[in-house]
Design an enzyme around this catalytic site. Structure first.
Site, mmCIF file in Angstrom:
data_model
loop_
_atom_site.group_PDB
_atom_site.id
_atom_site.type_symbol
_atom_site.label_atom_id
_atom_site.label_comp_id
_atom_site.label_asym_id
_atom_site.label_seq_id
_atom_site.Cartn_x
_atom_site.Cartn_y
_atom_site.Cartn_z
ATOM 1 N N ASP A 1 0.864 -1.179 0.000
ATOM 2 C CA ASP A 1 0.000 0.000 0.000
ATOM 3 C C ASP A 1 0.903 1.232 0.000
ATOM 4 O O ASP A 1 2.120 1.121 -0.142
ATOM 5 C CB ASP A 1 -0.977 -0.032 1.180
ATOM 6 C CG ASP A 1 -0.306 0.071 2.537
ATOM 7 O OD1 ASP A 1 0.942 0.190 2.609
ATOM 8 O OD2 ASP A 1 -1.030 0.032 3.546
ATOM 9 N N HIS B 1 6.116 -32.123 8.574
ATOM 10 C CA HIS B 1 5.507 -30.814 8.346
ATOM 11 C C HIS B 1 4.463 -30.863 7.228
ATOM 12 O O HIS B 1 3.513 -30.096 7.236
ATOM 13 C CB HIS B 1 6.580 -29.775 8.025
ATOM 14 C CG HIS B 1 7.627 -29.678 9.079
ATOM 15 N ND1 HIS B 1 7.359 -29.231 10.361
ATOM 16 C CD2 HIS B 1 8.942 -29.995 9.061
ATOM 17 C CE1 HIS B 1 8.462 -29.271 11.076
ATOM 18 N NE2 HIS B 1 9.442 -29.726 10.315
ATOM 19 N N THR C 1 2.172 -2.614 9.050
ATOM 20 C CA THR C 1 2.595 -3.670 9.966
ATOM 21 C C THR C 1 2.798 -5.014 9.270
ATOM 22 O O THR C 1 3.383 -5.922 9.858
ATOM 23 C CB THR C 1 1.542 -3.894 11.071
ATOM 24 O OG1 THR C 1 0.328 -4.337 10.459
ATOM 25 C CG2 THR C 1 1.320 -2.625 11.880
ATOM 26 N N CYS D 1 2.926 -3.484 4.108
ATOM 27 C CA CYS D 1 2.039 -2.400 4.525
ATOM 28 C C CYS D 1 2.629 -1.841 5.817
ATOM 29 O O CYS D 1 3.799 -2.083 6.101
ATOM 30 C CB CYS D 1 0.585 -2.855 4.666
ATOM 31 S SG CYS D 1 0.231 -4.007 6.002
ATOM 32 N N HIS E 1 9.101 -25.080 7.922
ATOM 33 C CA HIS E 1 8.060 -25.874 8.568
ATOM 34 C C HIS E 1 6.672 -25.669 7.976
ATOM 35 O O HIS E 1 5.848 -26.583 8.042
ATOM 36 C CB HIS E 1 8.003 -25.548 10.061
ATOM 37 C CG HIS E 1 9.227 -25.975 10.803
ATOM 38 N ND1 HIS E 1 9.315 -25.900 12.175
ATOM 39 C CD2 HIS E 1 10.420 -26.480 10.388
ATOM 40 C CE1 HIS E 1 10.493 -26.342 12.566
ATOM 41 N NE2 HIS E 1 11.193 -26.690 11.484
#
Length: 146
Positions: free
Chosen positions: A8, A133, A67, A65, A98
């Protein structure tokens, strides 16, 4: 390798520096925007990058963005996408080893550009370990069918 990237307006500066960093490594980039610092909404970029990965138009995706959380939430709504938000190289490495993550997200308000490069490099250098996994990845994929 081809990486789809999106951000963004908050992630523009990091995105441009990340693109340069990856191109110096010989990695092909497809830039889904944003392309200016004019206010915009992150879900459209999360979706565009996720669809590129889902459709195998790109091998992996990167999202930025403020965060990393919002844009990764949007990407994770797309079937087959395993986007992870990382603020450190170790988590990025383990997310690939994993969880076989196919999109990495981070926040430009959380990590500086040099740390972002280290996170990306750790993620790209890691390889999915499979084995025990894979069963968990299969369980996650089954949830998408609910």
């Amino acid at each position: 390798m081809k990486i789809a990237i999106g951000c963004d307006h908050v992630g523009i500066e990091h995105k441009d520096l990340v693109i340069k960093h990856l191109q110096e490594k010989g990695i092909e980039i497809e830039d889904f925007g944003a392309h200016s610092s004019e206010r915009t909404d992150y879900p459209q970029y999360g979706l565009a990058v996720a669809q590129a990965v889902q459709n195998q138009h790109a091998d992996l995706g990167l999202l930025i963005c403020g965060t990393g959380v919002g844009i990764s939430l949007a990407a994770n709504k797309v079937k087959g996408i395993r986007a992870v938000v990382c603020s450190d190289p170790y988590t990025a490495q383990l997310s690939k080893q994993h969880n076989n993550t196919n999109i990495l997200a981070f926040g430009s308000r959380v990590v500086g550009i040099e740390l972002a490069k280290m996170i990306i490099d750790s993620w790209l250098d890691a390889e999915f370990e499979g084995g025990r996994h894979q069963n968990r990845i299969d369980q996650i994929a089954a949830i998408e069918e609910v």
